[in-house]
Design an enzyme around this catalytic site. Structure first.
Site, PDB file in Angstrom:
ATOM      1  NE  ARG A  39     -11.026   1.711   6.360  1.00  0.00           N
ATOM      2  CZ  ARG A  39     -11.195   2.431   5.266  1.00  0.00           C
ATOM      3  NH1 ARG A  39     -10.430   3.483   5.056  1.00  0.00           N
ATOM      4  NH2 ARG A  39     -12.115   2.122   4.376  1.00  0.00           N
TER       5      ARG A  39
ATOM      6  N   PRO B 206       2.335   2.480  12.485  1.00  0.00           N
ATOM      7  CG  PRO B 206       1.911   3.916  10.694  1.00  0.00           C
ATOM      8  CD  PRO B 206       1.521   2.578  11.264  1.00  0.00           C
TER       9      PRO B 206
ATOM     10  CE1 TYR C 211      -3.969   2.137   0.621  1.00  0.00           C
ATOM     11  CE2 TYR C 211      -2.697   3.119   2.400  1.00  0.00           C
ATOM     12  CZ  TYR C 211      -3.800   3.124   1.569  1.00  0.00           C
ATOM     13  OH  TYR C 211      -4.735   4.131   1.687  1.00  0.00           O
TER      14      TYR C 211
ATOM     15  CD  GLN D 200      -1.753   1.949  18.917  1.00  0.00           C
ATOM     16  OE1 GLN D 200      -1.447   1.949  20.091  1.00  0.00           O
ATOM     17  NE2 GLN D 200      -2.345   0.919  18.332  1.00  0.00           N
TER      18      GLN D 200
ATOM     19  CG  ASN E  61     -12.188  -3.615  13.830  1.00  0.00           C
ATOM     20  OD1 ASN E  61     -12.919  -4.013  12.934  1.00  0.00           O
ATOM     21  ND2 ASN E  61     -11.017  -4.162  14.083  1.00  0.00           N
TER      22      ASN E  61
END
Ligand code: NAD
Ligand code: UDP
Ligand code: UDP
Length: 323
Positions: A191, A279, A150, A214, A195
């Protein structure tokens, strides 16, 4: 499709997806003729069912990795699976969609002299070492990991867009879209917003990956579409890349707590392992978009979640809803 004199004929690839369906709707509302091109890989006809009877809307089932010959005035290229679960399901097809798809749509744009918009992504910054991320940052991307199909596919697509600009003087608009949510996300595409809402509404455990420290910033779909339309309306010299997203930052744990509170859910939190290359922090610097477009997202996370929760409540109860 009958092309009326004076109206614009606009093609939206990925138009049956989450963002694409909202974009098609806005373009129709603005009086345009819209050709929605989609292979229904992650999109559905349900997303566009309300547009199908419209005289200025046309749906074409087509995979953008194959050439396409149509006559249009402008193009929005959104075709590409977007959730980590769906883009990692068939990673080779994901790269083909980004790269071969971009080549075909750029070739089409070149032939018909159309301006072409590219739905790029904050993923081009990878796991960033610079915060917040501005357009000058070149990113920190693993070229061989699970997310690479991606991330690198979208980076290569950006390269192609800028080379078609330099080599063929094509009108291009490259937007780097940060996490966006809202009605018509697929309930099972993995996602985080969809979710957590579906888990909370169905009483299932809320799956927090890693410790939930995160961070992400979440943009409501209506704000994003407004930004995309304003960007497309700028003059030819404005090519981007342009960050579009909501700069307000939340940890994943904060998002879970907010959704639990708003749904009055008693779902428990469960902590699962963090996917590779996930990330750690992400936040857009949108100062360029703010000054160029006089645009800024105005929907709070609470307001956006309220309408998204409402959408999922209706669709889970089988009533379906259009918004
Ligand atoms: P989505 O999965 O709902 O929509 C993607 C659409 O593209 C689907 O309708 C799918 O069927 C279609 N598609 C996939 N491969 C195709 C192919 N080969 N040919 C034709 N159609 C194809 O995802 P979305 O969230 O609406 O994302 C739309 C675009 O925006 C994507 O390009 C995505 O990378 C980009 N984007 C989205 C976000 C976000 O947070 N929603 C963030 C960054 C970038
Ligand atoms: N293409 C397309 N539709 C068009 C024009 C081109 O799908 O209306 C495809 C074409 O198949 C080619 C790609 O776009 O593979 C790139 O076209 P371009 O003209 O830029 O390059 P070339 O054909 O010279 O390789
Ligand atoms: N995430 C999570 N639980 C889930 C789904 C996602 O904790 O059920 C985390 C994921 O690890 C990431 C963040 O939420 O850190 C956003 O994930 P998403 O897949 O929505 O988008 P990404 O920004 O990673 O592309």
């Amino acid at each position: 499709m009958q092309h009326r004199l004076g109206s614009k004929k606009i093609m939206v690839t990925g138009g049956a997806g989450f963002l694409g369906s909202h974009l098609c709707e806005r373009l129709i509302d603005n009086g345009n003729d819209v050709l929605c091109v989609d292979n229904l890989y992650t999109g559905t006809k349900d997303n566009i069912r309300h547009l199908l009877p419209h005289a200025r809307f046309e749906f074409m089932r087509h995979d953008v990795t194959f050439p396409l010959y149509v006559e249009v005035d402008s193009i929005y290229n959104l075709a590409c699976p977007a959730s980590p679960m769906s883009y990692q399901f068939d990673p080779v097809q994901t790269t083909k969609t980004s790269v071969h798809g971009a080549i075909n749509m750029l070739g089409l744009a070149k032939r018909v002299k159309a301006t072409i918009f590219q739905a790029s992504t904050s993923e081009v910054y990878g796991d960033p070492e610079v915060h917040p991320q501005s357009e000058e940052y070149w990113g920190n991307v693993n070229p061989i990991g699970y997310r690479s199909c991606y991330d690198e596919g979208k980076r290569c697509a950006e390269t192609l867009f800028f080379d078609y600009r330099r080599q063929h003087k094509l009108g291009i608009k490259v937007a780097r879209i940060f996490n966006t949510y809202g009605p018509r996300m697929q309930h099972d595409d993995g996602r985080v917003v969809s979710n957590f809402i579906v888990q909370a509404l169905t009483g299932k455990p809320i799956t927090i990956f890693g410790g939930g420290e995160q961070t992400r910033s979440f943009c409501y779909v209506d704000d994003l579409i407004e930004g995309i339309l304003k960007f497309m309306a700028t003059d030819d010299s404005h090519t981007g890349p342009l960050n579009l997203g909501n700069p307000q930052v939340f940890s994943i744990r904060q998002l879970a707590d907010l959704i639990l509170e708003m749904t009055n859910s008693r779902s428990e939190l469960v902590f699962e392992s963090l996917p590779p290359d996930d990330p750690k922090r992400r936040q857009p610097d949108i100062s360029r978009a703010q000054s160029l477009l006089e645009w800024t997202p105005t929907t709070t996370l609470q307001d956006g979640l309220r309408s998204t929760i409402n959408y999922f409540e209706n669709s889970l109860s089988g009533r379906g809803t259009r918004s």
